[in-house]
Design a protein around this motif. Structure first.
Motif, short mmCIF file in Angstrom:
data_model
loop_
_atom_site.label_atom_id
_atom_site.label_comp_id
_atom_site.label_asym_id
_atom_site.label_seq_id
_atom_site.Cartn_x
_atom_site.Cartn_y
_atom_site.Cartn_z
N VAL A 98 0.84 -1.21 0.00
CA VAL A 98 0.00 0.00 0.00
C VAL A 98 0.87 1.25 0.00
CG1 VAL A 98 -1.65 1.35 1.36
CG2 VAL A 98 -1.98 -1.11 1.08
N LYS A 99 1.95 1.22 0.78
CA LYS A 99 2.88 2.36 0.80
C LYS A 99 3.43 2.63 -0.60
CE LYS A 99 4.51 1.96 5.60
NZ LYS A 99 5.69 1.64 6.45
N ARG A 100 3.80 1.56 -1.28
CA ARG A 100 4.37 1.70 -2.63
C ARG A 100 3.31 2.11 -3.65
NH1 ARG A 100 9.42 -1.95 -4.13
NH2 ARG A 100 10.53 -1.94 -2.15
N MET A 169 6.38 -2.71 -18.10
CA MET A 169 5.68 -1.80 -19.03
C MET A 169 5.49 -0.44 -18.39
SD MET A 169 2.86 -4.66 -20.20
CE MET A 169 1.90 -3.52 -21.19
N ASN A 170 6.28 -0.16 -17.32
CA ASN A 170 6.21 1.10 -16.57
C ASN A 170 4.89 1.31 -15.86
OD1 ASN A 170 8.87 1.94 -17.27
ND2 ASN A 170 8.12 2.66 -19.27
N LEU A 171 4.20 0.23 -15.60
CA LEU A 171 2.95 0.30 -14.82
C LEU A 171 3.26 -0.22 -13.41
CD1 LEU A 171 0.52 -1.15 -17.53
CD2 LEU A 171 0.91 1.27 -16.96
N ASN A 172 3.98 0.61 -12.64
CA ASN A 172 4.49 0.18 -11.35
C ASN A 172 3.38 -0.14 -10.34
OD1 ASN A 172 6.97 0.55 -12.47
ND2 ASN A 172 7.67 2.12 -11.03
N TYR A 173 2.22 0.48 -10.53
CA TYR A 173 1.12 0.22 -9.60
C TYR A 173 0.66 -1.24 -9.69
CZ TYR A 173 -2.06 0.56 -13.61
OH TYR A 173 -2.70 0.35 -14.81
N ILE A 177 -0.07 -3.85 -6.64
CA ILE A 177 -1.31 -4.63 -6.56
C ILE A 177 -0.98 -6.12 -6.48
CG2 ILE A 177 -3.41 -5.30 -7.81
CD1 ILE A 177 -3.49 -2.42 -8.92
N ALA A 178 0.03 -6.53 -7.27
CA ALA A 178 0.45 -7.94 -7.24
C ALA A 178 0.97 -8.32 -5.85
CB ALA A 178 1.53 -8.18 -8.29
N GLY A 179 1.70 -7.39 -5.21
CA GLY A 179 2.19 -7.63 -3.85
C GLY A 179 1.05 -7.88 -2.88
N ILE A 180 -0.01 -7.06 -3.00
CA ILE A 180 -1.19 -7.24 -2.15
C ILE A 180 -1.86 -8.58 -2.42
CG2 ILE A 180 -3.51 -6.34 -1.64
CD1 ILE A 180 -2.41 -3.52 -2.24
N MET A 181 -1.95 -8.95 -3.69
CA MET A 181 -2.59 -10.22 -4.05
C MET A 181 -1.77 -11.42 -3.57
SD MET A 181 -4.24 -9.42 -7.81
CE MET A 181 -5.17 -10.95 -7.80
N VAL A 182 -0.44 -11.29 -3.60
CA VAL A 182 0.41 -12.35 -3.06
C VAL A 182 0.10 -12.52 -1.58
CG1 VAL A 182 2.78 -12.99 -2.42
CG2 VAL A 182 2.29 -12.15 -4.73
#
Length: 283
Positions: A98-100, A169-173, A177-182
């Motif tokens: 969330v911070k990122r 693809m420079n879509l860092n968000y 989101i992937a981190g949260i889903m993990v």
């Protein structure tokens, strides 16, 4: 049996340590929260593997004066404790993701990131198949818990891979989101393991199908006229069974005792049963 269970825990521990090292290195280099989350996930897997290894060893110890019915509870207890730890790790991953998401950070994606995540997916699929086989073979709740964790790791690594592709693809968000889903998959794994092992720790009774099996075996024994009470509960991952059988009131005490012993020995042959207590009711 002990050798196969020990080997299963050693294989899982070796794989998880290796994955922790390579994902940790790649995660630090890439600065991808999805990969870092995967490294933390592997860290929990290492602790799980160590805990299961210890629990399997303890569960095989013979009964002693303090644990007169053995140490079967060691495996479900270890699995439950490690499930709670998985929740703690998941919360930390969500917090950092969330911070990122609010303040994005630079991410450096290289070929090694893809290789590590794909290798993780393949190795965890193979490990899951092996663990499911061993868990069924030896009725091990700890190995079963590890197999659940492994298949959830496959899903988590797949999500992390999508996050890395998004970051490339420079879509860092998408990485955040992937981190949260993990983390969600870590929560899922912890919940499933905790739920499965809670039954063992709470001493849940056997289901109707198992009770019917107990009754069928008992009623086939010569001298048993009927059953008027049957109770069971888990002690560790094995059942203790209390059964009241009816015998002819005119037979000798010795014969009644022999019939009771025959019932006891027959039921204790069932793999899921550790101990049987037989009460004789003369009719």
């Amino acid at each position: 049996m002990p050798h196969r269970l020990t080997r299963a825990t050693n294989v899982a521990l070796g794989i998880n340590i290796f994955l922790l090292i390579i994902k940790g290195i790649v995660g630090i280099i890439s600065n991808s929260i999805a990969v870092i989350s995967e490294a933390l996930n592997s860290f929990t897997d290492v602790l799980v593997s160590i805990g299961i290894k210890i629990a399997v060893k303890i569960s095989r110890d013979k009964p002693d004066t303090k644990h007169q019915f053995g140490h079967n509870a060691a495996q479900p207890l270890a699995a439950f404790i490690l499930a709670v730890f998985a929740f703690v790790v998941g919360i930390n991953i969500v917090e950092e993701s969330v911070k990122r998401l609010i303040e994005p950070k630079d991410i450096k994606i290289s070929t090694s990131v893809y290789v590590v995540l794909i290798f993780t997916i393949v190795s965890k699929i193979l490990l899951n198949r092996y663990q499911v086989k061993i868990a069924k073979m030896f009725k091990s709740p700890a190995i079963r818990a590890a197999s659940i964790d492994s298949i959830n790791d496959v899903l988590a690594s797949s999500i992390a891979l999508l996050g890395v592709i998004g970051a490339s693809m420079n879509l860092n968000y998408i990485d955040s989101i992937a981190g949260i889903m993990v983390a969600m998959f870590i929560f899922k794994s912890g919940y499933e393991v905790a739920k499965e092992n809670m039954d063992y720790l709470m001493g849940r009774s056997a289901d109707h199908q198992f009770d019917s099996k107990i009754k069928d075996i008992t009623l086939k024994i010569n001298g048993v006229k009927g059953i008027n009470d049957l109770r069971s509960h888990y002690v560790g991952n094995k059942f203790h069974v209390e059964i009241h059988i009816e015998v002819d009131k005119d037979i000798s005490t010795k014969l009644s005792h022999d019939i009771g012993n025959e019932v006891k020995y027959a039921l204790e042959e069932i793999e899921e049963v550790q101990k049987v207590f037989v009460h004789i009711d003369p009719i």
